[in-house]
Scaffold this active site. Structure first.
Site, mmCIF file in Angstrom:
data_model
loop_
_atom_site.group_PDB
_atom_site.id
_atom_site.type_symbol
_atom_site.label_atom_id
_atom_site.label_comp_id
_atom_site.label_asym_id
_atom_site.label_seq_id
_atom_site.Cartn_x
_atom_site.Cartn_y
_atom_site.Cartn_z
ATOM 1 N NE ARG A 83 17.218 1.171 -7.979
ATOM 2 C CZ ARG A 83 16.902 0.852 -9.272
ATOM 3 N NH1 ARG A 83 16.509 -0.333 -9.884
ATOM 4 N NH2 ARG A 83 17.077 2.055 -10.261
ATOM 5 C CG HIS A 127 12.494 3.619 -12.585
ATOM 6 N ND1 HIS A 127 13.494 2.731 -11.871
ATOM 7 C CD2 HIS A 127 12.113 2.966 -13.870
ATOM 8 C CE1 HIS A 127 13.449 1.664 -12.417
ATOM 9 N NE2 HIS A 127 12.775 1.551 -13.522
ATOM 10 C CD GLU A 172 17.249 -0.052 -16.948
ATOM 11 O OE1 GLU A 172 16.331 0.168 -17.626
ATOM 12 O OE2 GLU A 172 17.623 -1.236 -16.517
ATOM 13 C CG ASN A 298 19.180 -1.947 -13.341
ATOM 14 O OD1 ASN A 298 19.432 -2.005 -11.987
ATOM 15 N ND2 ASN A 298 18.011 -1.107 -13.667
ATOM 16 C CE1 TYR A 300 15.416 -7.507 -15.359
ATOM 17 C CE2 TYR A 300 16.689 -5.469 -15.792
ATOM 18 C CZ TYR A 300 15.721 -6.329 -14.795
ATOM 19 O OH TYR A 300 14.994 -5.430 -13.991
ATOM 20 C CD GLU A 356 15.758 -2.464 -12.656
ATOM 21 O OE1 GLU A 356 15.549 -2.927 -13.586
ATOM 22 O OE2 GLU A 356 15.351 -1.165 -12.420
HETATM 23 C C1 GBH Z 1 14.593 -2.573 -16.445
HETATM 24 O O1 GBH Z 1 14.694 -2.218 -17.618
HETATM 25 C C2 GBH Z 1 14.120 -1.202 -15.843
HETATM 26 O O2 GBH Z 1 14.607 -0.785 -14.937
HETATM 27 C C3 GBH Z 1 12.435 -1.823 -15.221
HETATM 28 O O3 GBH Z 1 11.914 -0.828 -14.953
HETATM 29 C C4 GBH Z 1 11.655 -3.075 -15.962
HETATM 30 O O4 GBH Z 1 10.695 -3.299 -15.479
HETATM 31 C C5 GBH Z 1 12.820 -3.962 -15.968
HETATM 32 O O5 GBH Z 1 13.988 -3.858 -16.325
HETATM 33 C C6 GBH Z 1 12.215 -5.106 -16.703
HETATM 34 O O6 GBH Z 1 12.268 -5.111 -18.314
HETATM 35 O O7 GBH Z 1 17.054 -5.722 -27.270
HETATM 36 O O8 GBH Z 1 19.003 -4.388 -27.524
HETATM 37 O O9 GBH Z 1 16.921 -3.380 -27.295
HETATM 38 C C7 GBH Z 1 15.286 -3.057 -18.817
HETATM 39 C C8 GBH Z 1 16.199 -2.643 -19.747
HETATM 40 C C9 GBH Z 1 17.034 -2.622 -21.820
HETATM 41 C C10 GBH Z 1 16.669 -4.911 -21.001
HETATM 42 C C11 GBH Z 1 16.769 -3.042 -23.056
HETATM 43 C C12 GBH Z 1 16.615 -5.374 -22.312
HETATM 44 C C13 GBH Z 1 16.971 -5.082 -24.420
HETATM 45 C C14 GBH Z 1 18.027 -4.566 -25.247
HETATM 46 N N1 GBH Z 1 16.159 -3.375 -20.947
HETATM 47 N N2 GBH Z 1 17.177 -4.440 -23.278
HETATM 48 S S1 GBH Z 1 17.879 -4.639 -26.887
#
Ligand code: GBH
Length: 452
Positions: A83, A127, A172, A298, A300, A356
């Site tokens: 991807r 992206h 996202e 995605n 995490y 992801e």
């Molecule tokens: C992804 O975004 C991206 O697609 C990627 O490019 C990036 O490198 C990867 O993850 C790692 O970061 O605490 O309420 O603000 C991550 C999306 C959105 C995950 C916000 C963490 C925090 C929520 N992120 N989230 S908050």
């Protein structure tokens, strides 16, 4: 106490698609070469104080100049798909008008290289690296950008649509809208709830418009969108905490998934946003709800919501965290997938791909060998959580690790490492970490399981 790779592999069907993921701005470099235009991230990084280590994407992993070697790395992992995203300003420097053939030539080599190696291509159109020239005209807040995005998407699909497995419109949209245009901690650095809502709407409208246009053009690739979704729970059963969790779920998940599958924004939020609600043109909601071929998710972390608005610190509660401070909570992935299935199964929910999942970790290194046991544990438990969701009947098509290699982690710069391949930024040398070998082992067992 973890299942062996053999046992884990046996829980997945032979049709399952395994992959690794990256994005253009985070790995490519070659920021001002071969006619590439400026992106909003190039501009954003130049502002003092916005990137933790003061870095930028000028060189990044130098992927543009190391394509062959990186293709060989991907091949060696044994994955079925890769991807990646196309940098819009690399192929259309101003976001409208002239195409940049040198930019397209790079993606031509990438896609041909994947084809030669029998690896499916999963292409993302946006992206986050919007052409700066379009930001100068209002960016995603402007309806004009929707039309330009459709033109860009049609050109990419005309050239590559028959040679890629999937085309994702946006990665996202919540991040672009909220972090980029409401909190201002990501490009373009705007701080306005009104702008955030108009941006989110235009991202969704442009997603639907691209699906319609590409289908009309006869594009054979599967089409979808990628959402970032957390597992959100209240800090306690107190009504204020419950309400905060519900609100987080509504703004983060349902604000995007409801229009995509039900053609409407969550009514309670519409009431709350009042005069900040975006301009919605007739037909927009139907356009957004154009049926998709897949949904990318995605995942995490878990987020614990508090009614007083204060962040809940997992480390202070004895919970494990990654190097980002994000709580490691594999079961949340199962719960989230079950929730999506519950809410949207009667509204045309297509197969879900985990597009992801992964973690940043300190990566203990001796003599160039990276023994990233934390990352192996993270991947092992989260892949197990995906298998649990499969067992629960959630339609799941694949799983992709974030990320193929260490890269530019946005506002965190290069200090946070998500790769299963280590990148030495002084020499740009790539070294597969123990987690890369672990993944290869898993895939080998999975192939063996299905050979019989
Ligand atoms: C992804 O975004 C991206 O697609 C990627 O490019 C990036 O490198 C990867 O993850 C790692 O970061 O605490 O309420 O603000 C991550 C999306 C959105 C995950 C916000 C963490 C925090 C929520 N992120 N989230 S908050």
């Amino acid at each position: 106490s973890f299942p062996t790779t053999r046992a884990l592999a046996a829980r997945f069907p032979d049709t399952f698609l395994w992959g690794v993921a990256t994005s253009s701005f985070q790995i490519e470099g070659a920021a001002r070469e071969d006619g590439k235009g400026e992106s909003i991230w190039d501009r954003f990084c130049a502002q003092p104080g916005v990137i933790a280590d003061g870095s930028n994407g000028d060189i990044a992993c130098d992927h543009v100049h190391r394509l062959e070697a990186d293709l060989n790395l991907i091949y060696a992992l044994g994955v079925g798909c890769y991807r990646f995203s196309v940098s819009w300003p690399r192929v259309q420097p101003l976001g409208q008008g002239d195409w940049n053939e040198a930019g397209f030539a790079f993606y031509e080599r990438l896609i041909a290289g994947l084809q030669q190696r029998g690896i499916k291509a999963s292409l993302t159109l946006n992206h986050w690296d919007l052409p700066q020239a379009l930001q100068d005209r209002g960016g995603w807040e402007s309806r004009e950008t929707v039309g330009h995005f459709v033109t860009y998407a049609r050109e990419v699909a005309r050239r590559f649509g028959s040679r890629v497995d999937t085309i994702t419109t946006h990665n996202e949209p919540w991040v672009v809208a909220v972090l980029g245009n409401e909190q201002g901690i990501f490009a373009p650095g705007i701080k306005s709830r009104r702008v955030m809502l108009q941006v989110a709407h235009h991202l969704l409208v442009s997603h639907g418009a691209v699906l319609r246009a590409l289908r009309q053009d006869g594009c054979p690739a599967k089409l979808g969108i990628v959402l970032n979704l957390a597992h959100i729970v209240p800090a306690s059963p107190l009504p204020a905490d419950e309400a905060a969790a519900d609100h987080g779920d509504a703004t983060g998940r349902r604000w995007y998934a409801d229009p995509l599958f039900k053609g409407e924004y969550p009514p309670e939020l519409v009431a709350e946003y009042g005069a900040d609600m975006p301009t919605i043109e007739p037909g927009d909601m139907d356009l957004i709800a154009t049926p998709m071929d897949y949904l990318g998710v995605n995942y995490y972390m878990r987020i614990v919501a508090r009614g007083d608005g204060q962040p809940w610190d997992p480390a202070a509660h004895g919970r494990p965290v990654s190097d980002m401070g994000w709580e490691i909570y594999p079961r949340g992935l199962t719960e989230l997938l079950r929730l999506l299935h519950r809410d949207y199964r009667d509204h045309g929910l297509p197969p879900i791909y985990i597009t992801e999942n992964g973690g940043a970790f300190p990566d203990p290194t001796t003599d160039g060998h990276v023994q990233d046991d934390d990352r192996i544990a993270y991947l092992n438990t989260h892949i197990g959580a995906v298998a649990d969701a499969l067992d629960a009947g959630v339609p799941l098509g694949g799983y992709m690790v974030w990320s193929l290699m260490d890269n530019f982690e946005w506002a965190s710069g290069y200090a946070k490492r998500f790769g299963i391949v280590h990148v030495d930024y002084a020499t740009l040398t790539r070294t597969p970490k123990a987690s890369a070998h672990w993944l290869t082992d898993l895939l080998r067992h999975w192939k063996e399981t299905h050979r019989a």
